[in-house]
Scaffold this motif. Structure first.
Motif, PDB file in Angstrom:
ATOM      1  N   MET A   1       0.851  -1.183   0.000  1.00 24.10           N
ATOM      2  CA  MET A   1       0.000   0.000   0.000  1.00 24.10           C
ATOM      3  C   MET A   1       0.892   1.239   0.000  1.00 24.10           C
ATOM      4  O   MET A   1       1.803   1.345   0.814  1.00 24.10           O
ATOM      5  N   PHE A   2       0.614   2.178  -0.920  1.00 26.67           N
ATOM      6  CA  PHE A   2       1.327   3.456  -0.895  1.00 26.67           C
ATOM      7  C   PHE A   2       0.313   4.586  -0.808  1.00 26.67           C
ATOM      8  O   PHE A   2      -0.893   4.362  -0.861  1.00 26.67           O
ATOM      9  N   ASP A   3       0.814   5.812  -0.678  1.00 32.93           N
ATOM     10  CA  ASP A   3      -0.052   6.964  -0.417  1.00 32.93           C
ATOM     11  C   ASP A   3      -0.968   6.655   0.765  1.00 32.93           C
ATOM     12  O   ASP A   3      -2.149   6.983   0.789  1.00 32.93           O
ATOM     13  N   TYR A   4      -0.378   6.007   1.776  1.00 34.82           N
ATOM     14  CA  TYR A   4      -1.093   5.541   2.962  1.00 34.82           C
ATOM     15  C   TYR A   4      -1.209   6.676   3.977  1.00 34.82           C
ATOM     16  O   TYR A   4      -0.216   7.324   4.315  1.00 34.82           O
ATOM     17  N   HIS A   5      -2.445   6.918   4.450  1.00 39.88           N
ATOM     18  CA  HIS A   5      -2.674   7.929   5.473  1.00 39.88           C
ATOM     19  C   HIS A   5      -3.605   7.375   6.542  1.00 39.88           C
ATOM     20  O   HIS A   5      -4.584   6.696   6.237  1.00 39.88           O
ATOM     21  N   LYS A   6      -3.308   7.704   7.781  1.00 33.62           N
ATOM     22  CA  LYS A   6      -4.220   7.396   8.875  1.00 33.62           C
ATOM     23  C   LYS A   6      -4.875   8.686   9.321  1.00 33.62           C
ATOM     24  O   LYS A   6      -4.198   9.678   9.603  1.00 33.62           O
ATOM     25  N   THR A   7      -6.195   8.680   9.370  1.00 40.65           N
ATOM     26  CA  THR A   7      -6.943   9.843   9.839  1.00 40.65           C
ATOM     27  C   THR A   7      -8.001   9.356  10.833  1.00 40.65           C
ATOM     28  O   THR A   7      -8.039   8.171  11.173  1.00 40.65           O
ATOM     29  N   GLN A   8      -8.838  10.251  11.274  1.00 36.53           N
ATOM     30  CA  GLN A   8      -9.939   9.877  12.161  1.00 36.53           C
ATOM     31  C   GLN A   8     -11.258  10.312  11.536  1.00 36.53           C
ATOM     32  O   GLN A   8     -11.352  11.380  10.934  1.00 36.53           O
ATOM     33  N   ASN A   9     -12.248   9.442  11.685  1.00 33.11           N
ATOM     34  CA  ASN A   9     -13.565   9.773  11.136  1.00 33.11           C
ATOM     35  C   ASN A   9     -14.352  10.638  12.120  1.00 33.11           C
ATOM     36  O   ASN A   9     -13.822  11.065  13.156  1.00 33.11           O
ATOM     37  N   SER A  10     -15.601  10.900  11.798  1.00 34.16           N
ATOM     38  CA  SER A  10     -16.423  11.790  12.619  1.00 34.16           C
ATOM     39  C   SER A  10     -16.671  11.240  14.017  1.00 34.16           C
ATOM     40  O   SER A  10     -17.017  11.982  14.935  1.00 34.16           O
ATOM     41  N   GLU A  11     -16.478   9.922  14.186  1.00 36.25           N
ATOM     42  CA  GLU A  11     -16.661   9.295  15.493  1.00 36.25           C
ATOM     43  C   GLU A  11     -15.360   9.211  16.276  1.00 36.25           C
ATOM     44  O   GLU A  11     -15.318   8.653  17.371  1.00 36.25           O
ATOM     45  N   GLY A  12     -14.287   9.769  15.712  1.00 33.25           N
ATOM     46  CA  GLY A  12     -13.004   9.755  16.394  1.00 33.25           C
ATOM     47  C   GLY A  12     -12.250   8.446  16.275  1.00 33.25           C
ATOM     48  O   GLY A  12     -11.267   8.223  16.992  1.00 33.25           O
ATOM     49  N   LYS A  13     -12.673   7.569  15.361  1.00 36.70           N
ATOM     50  CA  LYS A  13     -12.005   6.287  15.173  1.00 36.70           C
ATOM     51  C   LYS A  13     -11.005   6.374  14.028  1.00 36.70           C
ATOM     52  O   LYS A  13     -11.211   7.107  13.057  1.00 36.70           O
ATOM     53  N   ASN A  14      -9.926   5.603  14.132  1.00 38.40           N
ATOM     54  CA  ASN A  14      -8.921   5.591  13.076  1.00 38.40           C
ATOM     55  C   ASN A  14      -9.472   4.962  11.806  1.00 38.40           C
ATOM     56  O   ASN A  14     -10.127   3.902  11.848  1.00 38.40           O
ATOM     57  N   VAL A  15      -9.213   5.604  10.681  1.00 38.25           N
ATOM     58  CA  VAL A  15      -9.543   5.048   9.371  1.00 38.25           C
ATOM     59  C   VAL A  15      -8.326   5.236   8.472  1.00 38.25           C
ATOM     60  O   VAL A  15      -7.488   6.109   8.704  1.00 38.25           O
ATOM     61  N   TYR A  16      -8.237   4.412   7.441  1.00 34.79           N
ATOM     62  CA  TYR A  16      -7.056   4.383   6.591  1.00 34.79           C
ATOM     63  C   TYR A  16      -7.432   4.620   5.138  1.00 34.79           C
ATOM     64  O   TYR A  16      -8.504   4.228   4.681  1.00 34.79           O
ATOM     65  N   ASP A  17      -6.516   5.260   4.441  1.00 34.76           N
ATOM     66  CA  ASP A  17      -6.695   5.593   3.032  1.00 34.76           C
ATOM     67  C   ASP A  17      -5.401   5.196   2.332  1.00 34.76           C
ATOM     68  O   ASP A  17      -4.307   5.550   2.795  1.00 34.76           O
ATOM     69  N   ALA A  18      -5.485   4.439   1.232  1.00 34.17           N
ATOM     70  CA  ALA A  18      -4.257   3.997   0.566  1.00 34.17           C
ATOM     71  C   ALA A  18      -4.560   3.499  -0.833  1.00 34.17           C
ATOM     72  O   ALA A  18      -5.701   3.135  -1.158  1.00 34.17           O
TER      73      ALA A  18
END
Length: 286
Positions: free
Chosen positions: A122-139
């Motif tokens: 996986m590249f262009d991998y980012h960890k962010t948080q959703n509206s509920e404050g939970k970790n979500v991933y984008d890649a």
């Protein structure tokens, strides 16, 4: 590919990694997998060879996991050599239906269901948080299936941590609620693309497949993806607050998806000279 047909399988290293079957270190990791190796040379796996040997212990169809390759989300271009273990990438299974309708699978050489392991980067991998404050991933996922030397390249977004657990049902896939592939770089939504299989070197003695992955940005935000010497295509995204204005940046990660009875394992070798940007914190010793 939709990870439902191509098992998630993918890579994170820290200064020291455990050789045991569980993850250690400060980099992101989820799911039921393991890793070993050193900086810029990580071996990652999801091992389900001993799972589901009998009908009584059949609990799930896939074991999946991922691990960040480094500690920073600051890689803008890279070249990686991927060496895949092909010793056990498929298994025949018998399907059981419980009284509550739950489907379970166990290993059976005469079974009617065949499933395969997949491994990828996986590249262009980012960890962010959703509206509920939970970790979500984008890649963006570059996946590989040893069965037919097929590749796929797809962008996934808003993938939850819980999605990387071992559970019943399909693999990490756009066909499930786990994540949604909003861009198919290989333009194939129905399976693997085998256009690049001549870029894979198979060693039947060592039971390995080897290939290279190269991702570059001649224009900021336009990633050009190559398997070996062949260009797969491009992936375009807009800048975020994590980027530097010249090139867009993200992390690298490995993923693996092993169907019951199979083994998803690969070694990802980069080397500092093959990374544009930062894969690790400066404080980490070479």
């Amino acid at each position: 590919m939709k990870l439902s047909k191509k098992v998630l399988a993918a890579f994170s290293a820290v200064a020291a990694l455990a050789v045991a079957g569980t993850f250690v270190g400060c980099a992101d990791d989820e799911g039921d997998g393991g890793s070993s190796g050193g900086k810029y040379d990580l071996t990652f796996w999801a091992d389900a060879r001993e799972d589901g040997k009998t009908s009584t212990d059949a609990q799930y169809l896939y074991k999946r996991a991922f691990k960040q390759l480094g500690t920073k989300e600051q890689v803008s271009a890279f070249n990686a050599t991927v060496t895949v273990d092909i010793s056990k990438y498929q298994c025949k299974l018998t399907e059981l239906t419980e009284t509550d309708g739950t489907k379970k699978y166990y290993q059976d050489d005469d079974g009617a269901v065949t499933r395969y392991s997949n491994i990828g980067l996986m590249f262009d991998y980012h960890k962010t948080q959703n509206s509920e404050g939970k970790n979500v991933y984008d890649a963006v996922i570059i996946g590989y299936r040893p069965y037919d030397k097929g590749f796929y390249v797809e962008h996934y977004k808003d993938v939850s941590s819980e999605s990387f657990s071992t559970e019943d049902g399909g693999a990490f896939s756009s066909a499930t609620a786990i994540g949604e592939a909003d861009k198919y770089i290989t333009a194939s939504q129905n399976g693997y693309v085998s256009t690049y299989k001549d870029q894979v070197t198979r060693d039947e003695t060592k039971k390995t497949d080897t290939f290279t992955i190269t991702v570059t940005q001649a224009t900021a935000g336009t990633y050009t993806i190559k398997i070996g010497e062949k260009t797969v295509g491009t992936y375009i995204r807009t800048a975020t607050e994590n980027d530097d204005g010249t090139t867009l940046r993200g992390g690298l990660a490995a993923y693996g998806n092993a169907a019951v009875g199979t083994y998803a394992k690969a070694t990802f070798t980069t080397g500092k000279e093959n990374i544009t940007g930062k894969l690790f914190d400066d404080v980490v010793e070479e």
